[in-house]
Design a protein around this motif. Structure first.
Motif, PDB file in Angstrom:
ATOM      1  N   LEU A 170      -1.305   0.247  -6.642  1.00  0.00           N
ATOM      2  CA  LEU A 170      -1.993  -0.123  -5.403  1.00  0.00           C
ATOM      3  C   LEU A 170      -2.863   1.022  -4.895  1.00  0.00           C
ATOM      4  O   LEU A 170      -3.992   0.812  -4.434  1.00  0.00           O
ATOM      5  CB  LEU A 170      -0.978  -0.521  -4.333  1.00  0.00           C
ATOM      6  N   GLY A 171      -2.352   2.255  -4.977  1.00  0.00           N
ATOM      7  CA  GLY A 171      -3.134   3.402  -4.532  1.00  0.00           C
ATOM      8  C   GLY A 171      -4.363   3.637  -5.382  1.00  0.00           C
ATOM      9  O   GLY A 171      -5.471   3.842  -4.869  1.00  0.00           O
ATOM     10  N   LEU A 172      -4.181   3.600  -6.704  1.00  0.00           N
ATOM     11  CA  LEU A 172      -5.331   3.762  -7.596  1.00  0.00           C
ATOM     12  C   LEU A 172      -6.341   2.647  -7.397  1.00  0.00           C
ATOM     13  O   LEU A 172      -7.557   2.881  -7.352  1.00  0.00           O
ATOM     14  CB  LEU A 172      -4.851   3.787  -9.053  1.00  0.00           C
ATOM     15  N   GLY A 173      -5.845   1.409  -7.273  1.00  0.00           N
ATOM     16  CA  GLY A 173      -6.755   0.278  -7.076  1.00  0.00           C
ATOM     17  C   GLY A 173      -7.538   0.399  -5.787  1.00  0.00           C
ATOM     18  O   GLY A 173      -8.751   0.153  -5.749  1.00  0.00           O
ATOM     19  N   ALA A 174      -6.860   0.797  -4.704  1.00  0.00           N
ATOM     20  CA  ALA A 174      -7.553   0.979  -3.432  1.00  0.00           C
ATOM     21  C   ALA A 174      -8.589   2.090  -3.529  1.00  0.00           C
ATOM     22  O   ALA A 174      -9.700   1.977  -2.995  1.00  0.00           O
ATOM     23  CB  ALA A 174      -6.544   1.287  -2.325  1.00  0.00           C
TER      24      ALA A 174
END
Length: 286
Positions: A170-174
């Motif tokens: 989720l962090g990388l995607g955001a």
């Protein structure tokens, strides 16, 4: 160039303060239980809609809007790598704001990291040249749009992963999602409804908001924020240097690289401030 760096730092301040408001609101929604809490731990539009009803989240969105306007100005004046590093420095703003708003205590290491981030931005400000003038490859706009779509799909699938892996994805995607508008702004000279870059900007930003809201509510805060910082700084900066011609002042490439590394490294030390606890939890720890 000086004005561009001022706008980038001002955008960082807006984003850093917005994080405080949004994080508290997102956690408050989840704390209310199943009736009002989060649904799927991946892309969860319902969580975003519930969070936005909180006045703190609305204030955060307003600050995000101001930050984005300042970011656009900065991206038209200085290289993407300088703007990206400044945006990563928003974690330093969040950390300092948390000491005032939520009575969170910073360790000596964290105060040092705040100073390090500021020093890194100073080095970048001295070394940055004007924005690159190399014409972008025609396929880059479509690549940005495709990236935005992939971010949304990856976020939807992230809910099936275990806790720490989910938080990292989720962090990388955001981070990738927020990086898409950074590049898209450089490709748009005006509002062009026929340009894929415009739709990449809108979709990438929206997908990033959904993933970040879910990251606030689920999983490891430090893991998610570290992924966000790395993806949002490294990938857009690489695009700017490789395809858009971003450069430093003559002979100061070493200073720009050092300043970039120092700023991002300091931000990673402050990664836990990518999402903050509720006021009650903060008071209990302080």
């Amino acid at each position: 160039m000086f004005f561009g760096m001022v706008c980038a730092v001002a955008a960082s301040v807006c984003y850093g303060l917005a994080t405080v408001f949004q994080a508290v609101a997102a956690r408050a929604v989840v704390a209310r239980g199943p009736a009002d809490g989060a649904g799927a731990p991946g892309v969860d539009p319902a969580l975003f809609l519930r969070a936005v009803r909180q006045w703190r989240y609305a204030v955060g969105l307003a600050l995000d809007g101001a930050g984005f306007a300042l970011q656009i100005v900065a991206l038209r004046l200085i290289p993407i790598y300088a703007v990206s590093a400044a945006l990563a420095a928003s974690l330093a703003v969040t950390a300092v704001a948390a000491t005032r708003v939520l009575s969170v205590r910073l360790s000596r290491t964290e105060w040092t990291a705040v100073a390090v981030v500021c020093a890194g931005l100073g080095m970048l400000g001295l070394a940055s040249g004007p924005e690159g003038s190399t014409p972008a490859p025609p396929a880059l706009q479509w690549a940005l749009l495709g990236t935005a779509v992939v971010v949304l799909l990856v976020g939807a699938a992230a809910g099936r992963l275990p806790g720490r892996a989910r938080a990292l994805v989720l962090g990388l995607g955001a981070g990738i999602g927020f990086g898409v508008p950074e590049v898209a702004v450089r490709l748009l000279d005006s509002v062009d409804f026929t340009s894929p870059a415009l739709y990449a900007l809108l979709l990438g930003g929206a997908a990033a908001f959904l993933l970040l809201t879910s990251a606030f509510a689920h999983g490891s805060v430090t893991t998610a924020t570290a992924g966000l910082v790395l993806a949002e700084t490294l990938l857009p900066s690489a695009v700017g240097v490789v395809w858009l011609g971003d450069r430093t002042r003559e002979g100061l490439g070493w200073l720009a690289i050092t300043g970039f590394a120092v700023s991002v490294g300091g931000a990673l030390v402050l990664a836990r401030f990518g999402e903050l606890p509720s006021e009650q939890d903060a008071g209990a720890r302080s």
